[in-house]
Enzyme design. Structure first.
Site, PDB file in Angstrom:
ATOM      1  N   THR A   4     113.810  -8.442  35.891  1.00  0.00           N
ATOM      2  CA  THR A   4     113.143  -8.774  34.626  1.00  0.00           C
ATOM      3  C   THR A   4     114.077  -9.404  33.621  1.00  0.00           C
ATOM      4  OG1 THR A   4     111.513  -7.053  34.935  1.00  0.00           O
ATOM      5  CG2 THR A   4     111.925  -7.728  32.669  1.00  0.00           C
TER       6      THR A   4
ATOM      7  N   TYR B 165     104.558 -10.482  33.658  1.00  0.00           N
ATOM      8  CA  TYR B 165     105.491 -11.617  33.662  1.00  0.00           C
ATOM      9  C   TYR B 165     105.992 -11.796  35.093  1.00  0.00           C
ATOM     10  CZ  TYR B 165     108.641  -7.676  33.815  1.00  0.00           C
ATOM     11  OH  TYR B 165     109.237  -6.494  34.181  1.00  0.00           O
TER      12      TYR B 165
ATOM     13  N   THR C 273     115.302  -3.570  37.353  1.00  0.00           N
ATOM     14  CA  THR C 273     115.485  -2.146  37.025  1.00  0.00           C
ATOM     15  C   THR C 273     114.892  -1.224  38.090  1.00  0.00           C
ATOM     16  OG1 THR C 273     113.419  -2.122  35.764  1.00  0.00           O
ATOM     17  CG2 THR C 273     115.463  -2.585  34.546  1.00  0.00           C
ATOM     18  N   ASP C 274     113.998  -1.746  38.927  1.00  0.00           N
ATOM     19  CA  ASP C 274     113.325  -0.859  39.888  1.00  0.00           C
ATOM     20  C   ASP C 274     114.308  -0.157  40.819  1.00  0.00           C
ATOM     21  OD1 ASP C 274     110.088  -2.456  40.548  1.00  0.00           O
ATOM     22  OD2 ASP C 274     111.039  -1.689  38.725  1.00  0.00           O
TER      23      ASP C 274
ATOM     24  N   LYS D 259     115.787   5.438  36.712  1.00  0.00           N
ATOM     25  CA  LYS D 259     114.678   4.896  35.927  1.00  0.00           C
ATOM     26  C   LYS D 259     113.587   5.971  35.889  1.00  0.00           C
ATOM     27  CE  LYS D 259     111.601   0.854  35.682  1.00  0.00           C
ATOM     28  NZ  LYS D 259     111.267  -0.448  36.351  1.00  0.00           N
TER      29      LYS D 259
ATOM     30  N   GLU E 276     115.326  27.545  49.964  1.00  0.00           N
ATOM     31  CA  GLU E 276     113.950  27.342  50.474  1.00  0.00           C
ATOM     32  C   GLU E 276     113.892  27.234  51.996  1.00  0.00           C
ATOM     33  OE1 GLU E 276     111.537  27.709  47.153  1.00  0.00           O
ATOM     34  OE2 GLU E 276     111.024  27.413  49.270  1.00  0.00           O
TER      35      GLU E 276
HETATM   36  N1  DGL Z   1     110.165  -6.199  39.823  1.00  0.00           N
HETATM   37  C1  DGL Z   1     110.990  -5.324  39.011  1.00  0.00           C
HETATM   38  C2  DGL Z   1     112.464  -5.457  39.417  1.00  0.00           C
HETATM   39  O1  DGL Z   1     112.917  -6.581  39.684  1.00  0.00           O
HETATM   40  C3  DGL Z   1     110.878  -5.643  37.560  1.00  0.00           C
HETATM   41  C4  DGL Z   1     111.400  -4.552  36.717  1.00  0.00           C
HETATM   42  C5  DGL Z   1     112.660  -4.934  35.966  1.00  0.00           C
HETATM   43  O2  DGL Z   1     113.542  -5.681  36.450  1.00  0.00           O
HETATM   44  O3  DGL Z   1     112.797  -4.385  34.859  1.00  0.00           O
HETATM   45  O4  DGL Z   1     113.161  -4.433  39.451  1.00  0.00           O
END
Ligand code: DGL
Length: 356
Positions: free
Chosen positions: A40, A54, A120-121, A193, A313
């Site tokens: 992103t 986007y 971020t993923d 995240k 567990e």
């Molecule tokens: N498709 C996600 C990624 O590339 C978008 C999220 C992001 O980058 O914040 O990780």
């Protein structure tokens, strides 16, 4: 316009002085390389109100740098476009390529710090992989953004400025791979995240290492787990990564996934159990069989915070299973892949999960 020889000589001298002062100023600045992978932070939306709708991975690294002229005041920055993908689509081979490039750059005398711009993923997985395998004390900072640069109140510009600032900071050396998001400086090992649509998405249950505000770092703690120069792993000695898959635990879980993973010959299965890594009684035999057939079984938890207690567990000693400590399934998988490049001994693997 007539200029006297005396004035021309003065002007030439002044220009020389200015040029040398600029050169000296630039020499004083740290050299930071930005490795861009997509996400992103390189995204673009149709309008300023598109903060969540986007296309990721559209803007090239040179445009990112050109769009942030303030960077030139804090570092000599140059960029490399390693990939241009959304991070959910990165592969193990991408991870190896990126880490090897980071390692090579970290060995260059003319590189003081490295920034990786990233979706971020899966940013938390890349950051952990780098902290486990890149043998350097130089600052390495992974950064992303939750909104594209085209959106109102976009967060990427300040996140990137902070990342370059930290990567160029001497006091950021030796702290392992870092993540700068939303003013925080987090450990690449600890951070995840936790919110999928907020700029405050990233956090660690153990808290950030510090904050960066207006280009100044404020440190409050240091990592205690092994990383970078203190790691026993070295990306320069890793050419492939073993297959490690994740099977989640939930009400009504079946053994379909576990049986399929075992049949496909995976090196390890990370079980993302409920609670403290609990395993539904009906699938314990399937995990035991997978273990008998040679797969390593690692008990993690789907619960975000806390840590899995060995032999609580499940009788891990009896089953010869490994517990993932405080690592979530996706992070446990990263450590398992790296550890399995060196050993399949479960006692050694458990030591590694305690130490990293
Ligand atoms: N498709 C996600 C990624 O590339 C978008 C999220 C992001 O980058 O914040 O990780």
């Amino acid at each position: 316009m007539y200029l006297s020889p005396r004035f021309r000589a003065f002007a030439a001298g002044a220009a020389l002085l200015a040029a040398s002062a600029l050169a000296q100023a630039q020499q004083a600045l740290p050299n930071v390389v930005i490795l861009a992978t997509g996400g992103t932070i390189a995204g673009a939306g149709a309008s300023a109100v598109n903060s969540a709708t986007y296309a990721a991975a559209k803007v090239g690294v040179d445009k990112l740098i050109a769009g942030l002229p303030e960077l030139s005041k804090i570092a000599n920055v140059r960029g490399e476009q390693v990939f241009q993908v959304a991070s959910e689509s990165l592969t193990n081979d991408n991870l190896l390529t990126l880490a090897k490039r980071v390692s090579a750059l970290s060995k260059q005398a003319d590189v003081d710090g490295i920034v990786i711009t990233h979706g971020t993923d899966t940013l938390e997985e890349t950051a952990y992989f780098l902290t486990l395998t890149v043998r350097t004390n130089k600052p390495i900072v992974v950064v992303g953004s939750m909104r594209p640069g085209t959106a109102l109140s976009a967060d990427g510009a300040l996140n990137l400025y902070d990342a370059v600032s930290v990567a160029g900071s001497k006091d950021a050396a030796g702290k392992g791979v870092l993540v700068t998001m939303n003013d925080n400086i987090d450990s690449g090992r600890d951070v995840s995240k936790n919110v999928n649509i907020k700029t405050s998405a990233f956090s660690s249950q153990w808290g950030p290492l510090g904050m960066v505000v207006e280009g100044k770092n404020y440190w409050f703690r240091a990592p205690v787990k092994r990383h970078t120069m203190n790691s026993e792993f070295d990306i320069d000695n890793i050419s492939t990564l073993p297959v490690v898959e994740i099977a989640m635990g939930y009400e009504g879980v079946s053994s379909i996934a576990i049986d399929a993973f075992a049949k496909s010959g995976v090196k390890a299965i990370v079980h993302g159990g409920t609670g403290n890594g609990s395993v539904a009684n009906r699938i314990v035999p399937n995990l035991q069989k997978a273990r008998t057939d040679g797969a390593i079984i690692i008990r993690s938890s789907r619960v975000a915070d806390g840590f899995v207690i060995r032999n609580a567990e499940q009788p891990d000693d009896k089953y010869d299973w490994v517990v993932a400590h405080d690592l979530r399934p996706q992070k446990a998988r990263i450590l398992a892949m790296v550890a399995l490049t060196k050993t399949s001994d479960t006692k050694e693997l458990q030591r590694i999960f305690w130490e990293y």
